[in-house]
Design an enzyme around this catalytic site. Structure first.
Site, PDB file in Angstrom:
ATOM      1  N   TRP A 118       0.826  -1.225   0.000  1.00  0.00           N
ATOM      2  CA  TRP A 118       0.000   0.000   0.000  1.00  0.00           C
ATOM      3  C   TRP A 118       0.853   1.266   0.000  1.00  0.00           C
ATOM      4  O   TRP A 118       0.340   2.342  -0.254  1.00  0.00           O
ATOM      5  CB  TRP A 118      -0.922   0.016   1.226  1.00  0.00           C
ATOM      6  CG  TRP A 118      -2.030  -0.989   1.204  1.00  0.00           C
ATOM      7  CD1 TRP A 118      -2.262  -1.952   0.261  1.00  0.00           C
ATOM      8  CD2 TRP A 118      -3.075  -1.123   2.178  1.00  0.00           C
ATOM      9  NE1 TRP A 118      -3.385  -2.673   0.586  1.00  0.00           N
ATOM     10  CE2 TRP A 118      -3.897  -2.192   1.766  1.00  0.00           C
ATOM     11  CE3 TRP A 118      -3.394  -0.456   3.363  1.00  0.00           C
ATOM     12  CZ2 TRP A 118      -5.017  -2.592   2.495  1.00  0.00           C
ATOM     13  CZ3 TRP A 118      -4.498  -0.861   4.094  1.00  0.00           C
ATOM     14  CH2 TRP A 118      -5.316  -1.915   3.659  1.00  0.00           C
ATOM     15  N   GLU A 168      12.143  -6.001  -8.594  1.00  0.00           N
ATOM     16  CA  GLU A 168      11.385  -4.796  -8.932  1.00  0.00           C
ATOM     17  C   GLU A 168      12.281  -3.811  -9.681  1.00  0.00           C
ATOM     18  O   GLU A 168      13.001  -3.019  -9.053  1.00  0.00           O
ATOM     19  CB  GLU A 168      10.867  -4.124  -7.652  1.00  0.00           C
ATOM     20  CG  GLU A 168       9.874  -4.970  -6.880  1.00  0.00           C
ATOM     21  CD  GLU A 168       8.926  -4.091  -6.057  1.00  0.00           C
ATOM     22  OE1 GLU A 168       7.718  -4.292  -6.175  1.00  0.00           O
ATOM     23  OE2 GLU A 168       9.392  -3.201  -5.340  1.00  0.00           O
ATOM     24  N   GLY A 228       5.513   2.181 -10.429  1.00  0.00           N
ATOM     25  CA  GLY A 228       4.619   3.334 -10.438  1.00  0.00           C
ATOM     26  C   GLY A 228       4.649   4.133 -11.731  1.00  0.00           C
ATOM     27  O   GLY A 228       4.128   5.242 -11.797  1.00  0.00           O
ATOM     28  N   GLY A 253       1.876  -2.555  -6.104  1.00  0.00           N
ATOM     29  CA  GLY A 253       1.720  -1.239  -5.495  1.00  0.00           C
ATOM     30  C   GLY A 253       0.367  -0.641  -5.838  1.00  0.00           C
ATOM     31  O   GLY A 253      -0.655  -0.990  -5.238  1.00  0.00           O
ATOM     32  N   GLY A 254       0.348   0.228  -6.820  1.00  0.00           N
ATOM     33  CA  GLY A 254      -0.867   0.973  -7.170  1.00  0.00           C
ATOM     34  C   GLY A 254      -2.114   0.118  -7.311  1.00  0.00           C
ATOM     35  O   GLY A 254      -3.175   0.467  -6.777  1.00  0.00           O
TER      36      GLY A 254
HETATM   37  P1  PGA Z   1       3.645  -0.439  -8.512  1.00  0.00           P
HETATM   38  O1  PGA Z   1       4.594  -0.623  -7.227  1.00  0.00           O
HETATM   39  O2  PGA Z   1       2.865  -1.711  -8.663  1.00  0.00           O
HETATM   40  O3  PGA Z   1       2.785   0.746  -8.194  1.00  0.00           O
HETATM   41  O4  PGA Z   1       4.546  -0.197  -9.691  1.00  0.00           O
HETATM   42  C1  PGA Z   1       5.202  -1.836  -6.937  1.00  0.00           C
HETATM   43  C2  PGA Z   1       6.079  -1.690  -5.725  1.00  0.00           C
HETATM   44  O5  PGA Z   1       6.744  -0.642  -5.595  1.00  0.00           O
HETATM   45  O6  PGA Z   1       6.151  -2.578  -4.864  1.00  0.00           O
END
Ligand code: PGA
Length: 247
Positions: A9, A165, A171, A230-231
């Site tokens: 989150w 990642e 993001g 994330g998002g």
């Molecule tokens: P994202 O973030 O899915 O918004 O790209 C992933 C994360 O930073 O764990």
């Protein structure tokens, strides 16, 4: 291997928004689901979300843990404190912490060690920046980041979750292609295999703009064992679609 879908989150949420999100998730994730589902929430909301995931197919996660055990470290929270709230996973070494909080490979390795000692599974994040990728340094960077964690935790390295990642994909809406991600996951798998006979049980999850539309193709790759989201973890339909793709 059972896949893991972990929501990150980040610094989002409120008591009201969390309750609404959990209401929507619980409708579909009440029974044990065919993959593991974790929610890594901001520390102030651990108690709230601990109560809301009770009896569901979801477990609680944190986004960080202190490298120290206890004492005069204002603002920090320890692995033992996370344990008090039933936390099962703790993200360590997220690129946002490496970037904005100057976390080093060595510090990340200690954080992983603290989590493991408390029976909490660290989700160890590694990943290259765009400049590093363009310079052809992707494998070198992720191997260096993982090596520090293996060096300190070699005896129990099979107990971690590893998250690849790519920083340029976080993001941004830009995702590594399934083939690009798989290539890095394979390199990481081989590095784990060199360190442990039980490396094949380590889940290597992908993170970076994973969403409802691209999850299935990423998760179809041989060494992609889940996602760190994330998002898309803040929107119930999107997160549920990713969980669906992982089953
Ligand atoms: P994202 O973030 O899915 O918004 O790209 C992933 C994360 O930073 O764990």
């Amino acid at each position: 291997m059972k896949k893991l879908v972990a929501g990150n989150w980040k610094m989002n949420g409120s008591l009201a928004a969390n309750a609404a999100l959990l209401d929507a998730l619980r409708v579909h994730l009440t029974k044990p689901v065919a993959c593991d589902v974790a929610l890594c929430v901001p520390a102030p909301y651990l108690a709230q979300v601990q109560a809301l995931v009770q009896g569901s197919g979801m477990v609680l996660g944190a986004q960080d843990v202190s490298a120290y055990e206890s004492g005069a470290y204002t603002g920090e929270f320890s692995a033992a404190m996370l344990q008090d709230f039933g936390v099962r996973y703790a993200i360590v070494g997220h690129s946002e912490r490496r970037q904005f909080h100057q976390e080093t490979d060595a510090l990340v390795a200690i954080k992983a060690q603290r989590a493991l000692a408390a029976g909490i599974t660290p989700i160890v994040c590694v990943g290259e920046t765009l400049a590093e990728r363009e310079a052809g340094l992707t494998f070198e960077v992720v191997k260096r980041q993982l090596a520090a964690v293996v060096h300190l935790n070699g005896h129990c390295i099979s107990e971690i979750v590893l998250a690849y990642e790519p920083v340029w994909a976080i993001g941004t809406g830009k995702t590594a292609s399934p083939q690009e991600a798989q290539a890095v996951h394979l390199v990481l798998r081989q590095q784990l295999q060199a360190a442990s006979e039980r490396a094949d049980r380590v889940r290597i999850v992908y993170g970076g703009s994973m969403n409802a539309a691209n999850a299935a193709s990423l998760l179809a790759e041989h060494d992609i064992d889940g996602g760190l989201i994330g998002g898309a973890s803040l929107k119930a339909p999107d997160f549920l679609a990713i969980v669906q793709a992982a089953q």
